[in-house]
Scaffold this motif. Structure first.
Motif, mmCIF file in Angstrom:
data_model
loop_
_atom_site.group_PDB
_atom_site.id
_atom_site.type_symbol
_atom_site.label_atom_id
_atom_site.label_comp_id
_atom_site.label_asym_id
_atom_site.label_seq_id
_atom_site.Cartn_x
_atom_site.Cartn_y
_atom_site.Cartn_z
ATOM 1 N N ALA A 1 0.821 -1.208 0.000
ATOM 2 C CA ALA A 1 0.000 0.000 0.000
ATOM 3 C C ALA A 1 0.856 1.259 0.000
ATOM 4 N N TYR A 2 1.978 1.211 0.699
ATOM 5 C CA TYR A 2 2.817 2.407 0.831
ATOM 6 C C TYR A 2 3.686 2.646 -0.397
ATOM 7 N N TYR A 3 4.238 1.572 -0.980
ATOM 8 C CA TYR A 3 5.247 1.738 -2.027
ATOM 9 C C TYR A 3 4.729 1.547 -3.448
ATOM 10 N N CYS A 4 3.556 0.975 -3.628
ATOM 11 C CA CYS A 4 3.073 0.680 -4.978
ATOM 12 C C CYS A 4 2.098 1.764 -5.457
ATOM 13 N N ASP A 5 2.259 2.152 -6.719
ATOM 14 C CA ASP A 5 1.316 3.085 -7.327
ATOM 15 C C ASP A 5 -0.012 2.388 -7.601
ATOM 16 N N ARG A 6 0.076 1.148 -8.079
ATOM 17 C CA ARG A 6 -1.124 0.348 -8.331
ATOM 18 C C ARG A 6 -0.862 -1.085 -7.911
ATOM 19 N N ILE A 7 -1.952 -1.811 -7.646
ATOM 20 C CA ILE A 7 -1.868 -3.181 -7.143
ATOM 21 C C ILE A 7 -2.800 -4.067 -7.962
ATOM 22 N N TYR A 8 -2.315 -5.281 -8.270
ATOM 23 C CA TYR A 8 -3.140 -6.323 -8.874
ATOM 24 C C TYR A 8 -3.240 -7.469 -7.871
ATOM 25 N N VAL A 9 -4.460 -7.961 -7.664
ATOM 26 C CA VAL A 9 -4.706 -9.030 -6.700
ATOM 27 C C VAL A 9 -4.966 -10.323 -7.466
ATOM 28 N N LEU A 10 -4.187 -11.361 -7.138
ATOM 29 C CA LEU A 10 -4.386 -12.667 -7.762
ATOM 30 C C LEU A 10 -5.041 -13.624 -6.783
ATOM 31 N N PRO B 1 -3.892 1.372 -4.309
ATOM 32 C CA PRO B 1 -4.056 0.685 -3.018
ATOM 33 C C PRO B 1 -5.366 1.050 -2.318
ATOM 34 N N ARG B 2 -5.754 2.304 -2.407
ATOM 35 C CA ARG B 2 -6.991 2.725 -1.737
ATOM 36 C C ARG B 2 -8.212 2.056 -2.361
ATOM 37 N N GLU B 3 -8.184 1.882 -3.682
ATOM 38 C CA GLU B 3 -9.309 1.263 -4.365
ATOM 39 C C GLU B 3 -9.382 -0.242 -4.119
ATOM 40 N N VAL B 4 -8.211 -0.876 -4.004
ATOM 41 C CA VAL B 4 -8.157 -2.337 -3.994
ATOM 42 C C VAL B 4 -8.213 -2.928 -2.589
ATOM 43 N N LEU B 5 -7.453 -2.342 -1.676
ATOM 44 C CA LEU B 5 -7.275 -2.966 -0.361
ATOM 45 C C LEU B 5 -8.412 -2.567 0.579
ATOM 46 N N THR B 6 -9.531 -3.226 0.400
ATOM 47 C CA THR B 6 -10.701 -2.972 1.224
ATOM 48 C C THR B 6 -10.923 -4.144 2.176
ATOM 49 N N LYS C 1 -10.570 -10.980 8.581
ATOM 50 C CA LYS C 1 -11.232 -9.705 8.859
ATOM 51 C C LYS C 1 -10.170 -8.674 9.213
ATOM 52 N N ALA C 2 -10.390 -7.446 8.772
ATOM 53 C CA ALA C 2 -9.391 -6.402 8.986
ATOM 54 C C ALA C 2 -10.078 -5.045 9.041
ATOM 55 N N GLU C 3 -9.391 -4.118 9.691
ATOM 56 C CA GLU C 3 -9.804 -2.721 9.648
ATOM 57 C C GLU C 3 -8.861 -2.000 8.689
ATOM 58 N N VAL C 4 -9.418 -1.288 7.738
ATOM 59 C CA VAL C 4 -8.637 -0.565 6.740
ATOM 60 C C VAL C 4 -8.881 0.921 6.942
ATOM 61 N N SER C 5 -7.779 1.684 7.074
ATOM 62 C CA SER C 5 -7.902 3.113 7.323
ATOM 63 C C SER C 5 -6.804 3.852 6.570
ATOM 64 N N THR C 6 -6.798 5.157 6.709
ATOM 65 C CA THR C 6 -5.759 5.998 6.116
ATOM 66 C C THR C 6 -4.829 6.462 7.224
ATOM 67 N N HIS C 7 -3.523 6.213 7.067
ATOM 68 C CA HIS C 7 -2.583 6.588 8.115
ATOM 69 C C HIS C 7 -2.538 8.107 8.241
ATOM 70 N N PRO C 8 -2.611 8.623 9.471
ATOM 71 C CA PRO C 8 -2.687 10.077 9.645
ATOM 72 C C PRO C 8 -1.408 10.818 9.263
ATOM 73 N N VAL C 9 -0.273 10.148 9.240
ATOM 74 C CA VAL C 9 1.003 10.804 8.903
ATOM 75 C C VAL C 9 1.358 10.598 7.437
ATOM 76 N N THR C 10 1.359 9.343 6.981
ATOM 77 C CA THR C 10 1.799 9.047 5.623
ATOM 78 C C THR C 10 0.693 9.220 4.582
ATOM 79 N N GLY C 11 -0.565 9.127 5.001
ATOM 80 C CA GLY C 11 -1.665 9.181 4.055
ATOM 81 C C GLY C 11 -1.885 7.885 3.309
#
Length: 264
Positions: free
Chosen positions: A206-215, A226-231, A242-252
């Motif tokens: 999520a931090y280093y990739c511009d886009r992600i493909y899930v296999l 990452p924001r669109e895919v990692l839900t 199960k997971a909680e997905v959020s936006t990091h307050p420092v890195t975004g």
């Protein structure tokens, strides 16, 4: 390191690979724009490594193709392909008693005639790459004597010395402690190449990739930022967690916290 690298556009079209009656990759379509860092994620056995091997040439697709700036990678000679694509494999073990410096210098081989000696420029490239990955002090060590993390950094250095337009990495943070995970992925993003990498750690992806493909089971089931895919929904469907997905307050960046079954 001797001027800028020219990044290339990667396009994978309908790529499939099967063996023994099993289809390990099934109709994959993927693009990576010049200079982009694109991540492959998915559970063990989902086809990430197989797809990467089809891109860098150790496997030939049973269907489809991989194009680099419009050129089919599988019609190139191995040497021509190696001038444009560098690889950091998941397991970099070797029994050859070469020094770390010699292993890194092997990255210049695609650009040289057989048995052509290293030039001063080659040696300077190798020294600079070793410095960049933080193992210059190990240059004279035997490569097999290195720890897993040291070996991985040496292989990243070898790939940088190759001066590719596409860098393909299979779990490049394997065996690395946290500091060097961050250092290596920052190095990859800043290398000027187009980057395609498989990662297990979704927070790093999520931090280093511009886009992600899930296999999943050889098929690409989601792609996007990452924001669109990692839900939370995708993590439940693909990984069964199960997971909680959020936006990091420092890195975004998108940040994932996994929940144990007892907390669900």
């Amino acid at each position: 390191m001797n001027g800028p690298v020219t990044a290339a556009r990667l396009r994978i079209e309908g790529l499939s690979y099967g063996t023994g009656g099993r289809r390990l990759v099934d109709g994959a379509d993927l693009t990576a724009a010049p200079g982009e860092t694109v991540g492959l994620v998915g559970p063990n056995g989902s086809g990430k490594t197989t797809l990467l091997r089809c891109v860098y040439g150790t496997l030939r697709p049973t269907r489809g193709r991989a194009l680099l700036d419009g050129d089919d990678l599988h019609t190139m000679t191995p040497k021509a392909r190696a001038r444009r694509v560098a690889t950091v494999p998941q397991d970099g073990r070797t029994d050859f008693e070469l020094t770390v410096r010699e292993v890194v210098a092997m990255g210049r081989s695609p650009h040289k005639r057989f048995w052509e000696p290293d030039t001063a420029a080659d040696e300077a490239l190798a020294a600079a790459a070793l410095e960049r990955v933080g193992i210059a002090a190990l240059a004279g060590r035997a490569f097999p004597s290195l720890s897993g993390g040291e070996r991985q950094r040496a292989l990243v250095a070898r790939a940088l010395v190759q001066r590719p337009s596409l860098l393909v990495l299979d779990e490049p943070t394997n065996h690395l402690d946290i500091r060097y995970q961050l250092d290596v992925l920052s190095l990859v993003r800043g290398s000027g190449t187009t980057n395609l990498l498989a990662l297990h750690d979704l927070n790093l992806a999520a931090y280093y990739c511009d886009r992600i493909y899930v296999l999943q089971a050889g098929r690409i089931v989601a792609s996007g930022t990452p924001r669109e895919v990692l839900t939370a929904e995708l993590l439940q469907t693909v990984y069964g967690v199960k997971a909680e997905v959020s936006t990091h307050p420092v890195t975004g960046a998108t940040t994932i916290v996994y929940l144990p079954p007892s907390a669900c």
